[in-house]
Write a protein that holds these residues in place. Structure first.
Motif, mmCIF file in Angstrom:
data_model
loop_
_atom_site.group_PDB
_atom_site.id
_atom_site.type_symbol
_atom_site.label_atom_id
_atom_site.label_comp_id
_atom_site.label_asym_id
_atom_site.label_seq_id
_atom_site.Cartn_x
_atom_site.Cartn_y
_atom_site.Cartn_z
ATOM 1 N N TYR A 75 29.121 37.975 36.186
ATOM 2 C CA TYR A 75 28.568 37.949 37.544
ATOM 3 C C TYR A 75 27.064 38.225 37.511
ATOM 4 O O TYR A 75 26.274 37.508 38.123
ATOM 5 C CB TYR A 75 29.280 38.986 38.407
ATOM 6 C CG TYR A 75 28.637 39.201 39.761
ATOM 7 C CD1 TYR A 75 28.975 38.403 40.847
ATOM 8 C CD2 TYR A 75 27.678 40.204 39.950
ATOM 9 C CE1 TYR A 75 28.380 38.591 42.087
ATOM 10 C CE2 TYR A 75 27.079 40.401 41.179
ATOM 11 C CZ TYR A 75 27.427 39.593 42.242
ATOM 12 O OH TYR A 75 26.839 39.781 43.463
ATOM 13 N N ASP A 102 32.691 44.023 45.930
ATOM 14 C CA ASP A 102 31.851 44.963 45.195
ATOM 15 C C ASP A 102 32.425 45.280 43.825
ATOM 16 O O ASP A 102 31.678 45.580 42.883
ATOM 17 C CB ASP A 102 31.679 46.257 45.989
ATOM 18 C CG ASP A 102 30.838 46.043 47.244
ATOM 19 O OD1 ASP A 102 30.120 45.026 47.301
ATOM 20 O OD2 ASP A 102 30.911 46.889 48.147
ATOM 21 N N LYS A 147 30.856 43.214 40.977
ATOM 22 C CA LYS A 147 29.414 43.130 40.790
ATOM 23 C C LYS A 147 28.886 43.817 39.536
ATOM 24 O O LYS A 147 27.716 43.703 39.227
ATOM 25 C CB LYS A 147 28.710 43.657 42.047
ATOM 26 C CG LYS A 147 28.968 42.741 43.247
ATOM 27 C CD LYS A 147 28.221 43.151 44.487
ATOM 28 C CE LYS A 147 28.499 42.167 45.621
ATOM 29 N NZ LYS A 147 27.807 42.529 46.883
#
Length: 367
Positions: free
Chosen positions: A293, A285, A288
């Motif tokens: 990304y 996480d 992200k």
């Protein structure tokens, strides 16, 4: 099972090719008989004209509108060749093409009787051999542009900016389409003059790319697509034996737009995008919010595509003038070939048993 039973967004992609465009009429008639109703139609040059005739008419009148256009264009040479094949047929076709070059095509273009060198420099008469005003009148008669713009079907045609050399698509999702946008897509020099739109001159999109397939693939959304790609020139062919055959073969290669290469490249891109999506699912996480990304995830979100590739195959009697050979018999032959190719392709066990891909691009070339 009908063509649309898999719930895909259906797209009809029409290549340019002058008189060979009658093949697309036969393709569409056969597809319509199989309950194919495109959600999106995209075209270049003559493909743009056929696309406008389809998008600018209600479903029950589309085939009739396309047929009316092609019947009208055949009126200059309204009788069939006395020879079915061989050298006699080739000579007839060359004579028919010469007739069109000298006298024009009804409802499409007429020759300019003033020599370009005698016209005022910079005028349409000085940079083109034909006047395409008849095409504008035909489009206004046969195409309901309010329906084309406000109806449910997406419509896209490509042209080239004469000043910048950049490729442009006129799409009813972002502008009102008129006859000038269709004419610009088919304004092939030096035959036809450029068409001025918003102060900018445009030529035939086939100068840069003769098929809008790449635009359709680039613009696709996450929903699955079913694309019928209809090409009028075949990239594959025989070694020419004469100068005339060499000229014809060069034209085939130039305008085929290497559709298979385009689909192969996009297939590779789709495979890479699928790998990115799998890798993204494994990322922590904390990564992200990274711009790289997010960019990769956005690029990998395009939906799966199935492409049915239909190609007009050259006949032995055709010559380098086949794209302006508008005789009635030849146009009927192109139309029938399109119908036959669709009928055989849809009857193929590979097609009837197909399962839409979950991701990537799958191509069917069943002829």
């Amino acid at each position: 099972m009908t063509i649309t039973d898999h719930g895909e967004t259906c797209v009809l992609v029409l290549q340019g090719g002058g008189a060979l465009g009658a093949y697309q009429g036969g393709v569409f008639e056969a597809l319509a008989a199989a309950d194919f109703c495109p959600d999106w139609v995209a075209g270049i040059s003559i493909g743009a004209i056929n696309a406008a005739l389809i998008a600018g008419n209600p479903p029950e009148h589309r085939v009739e509108a396309v047929r009316t256009f092609w019947q009208r264009t055949s009126a200059r040479v309204p009788f069939p060749s006395p020879f079915e094949n061989g050298m006699g047929r080739k000579l007839f076709n060359e004579a028919a093409a010469a007739t069109v070059a000298m006298a024009g095509v009804p409802g499409f273009f007429t020759p300019r009787w003033q020599m370009p060198g005698m016209a005022l420099p910079g005028s349409p008469e000085s940079i083109s051999l034909y006047d395409t005003t008849p095409l504008r009148d035909t489009l206004l008669e046969l195409v309901d542009f309010d329906l084309l713009n406000d109806g449910p079907m997406r419509f896209s045609v490509g042209a080239v900016n004469v000043l910048t050399g950049n490729f442009t698509y006129f799409d009813n999702r972002d502008r009102r389409i008129g006859p000038e946008h269709v004419m610009a897509s088919g304004a092939l020099p030096p035959g036809f003059p450029p068409v001025v739109i918003d102060g900018e001159p445009y030529w035939d999109g086939g100068i840069v790319s003769n098929t809008p397939l790449q635009y359709v693939l680039d613009e696709r959304e996450p929903e699955p697509l079913l694309v019928f790609q209809v090409d009028l020139f075949s990239a594959r062919g025989m070694m020419p034996r004469t100068l005339a055959e060499a000229m014809q073969r060069e034209k085939d290669i130039r305008y085929s737009s290497r559709t298979r290469l385009n689909t192969d490249v996009h297939t590779q891109i789709a495979e890479l995008a699928a790998a990115v999506a799998r890798l993204a699912a494994k990322m922590p996480d904390s990564m992200k919010d990274d711009p790289d990304y997010r960019m990769l995830v956005e690029r990998s979100s395009a939906g799966p595509v199935t492409i049915m590739h239909l190609i007009n195959r050259p006949e032995d009697y055709e010559s380098q003038g086949k794209d302006y050979e508008f005789s009635l018999g030849t146009l009927k032959g192109h139309w029938q070939a399109g119908k036959d190719d669709v009928t055989r392709s849809l009857a193929s066990p590979r097609w009837r048993k197909r399962v839409p891909p979950v991701r990537g691009i799958v191509t069917f070339d069943l002829e």
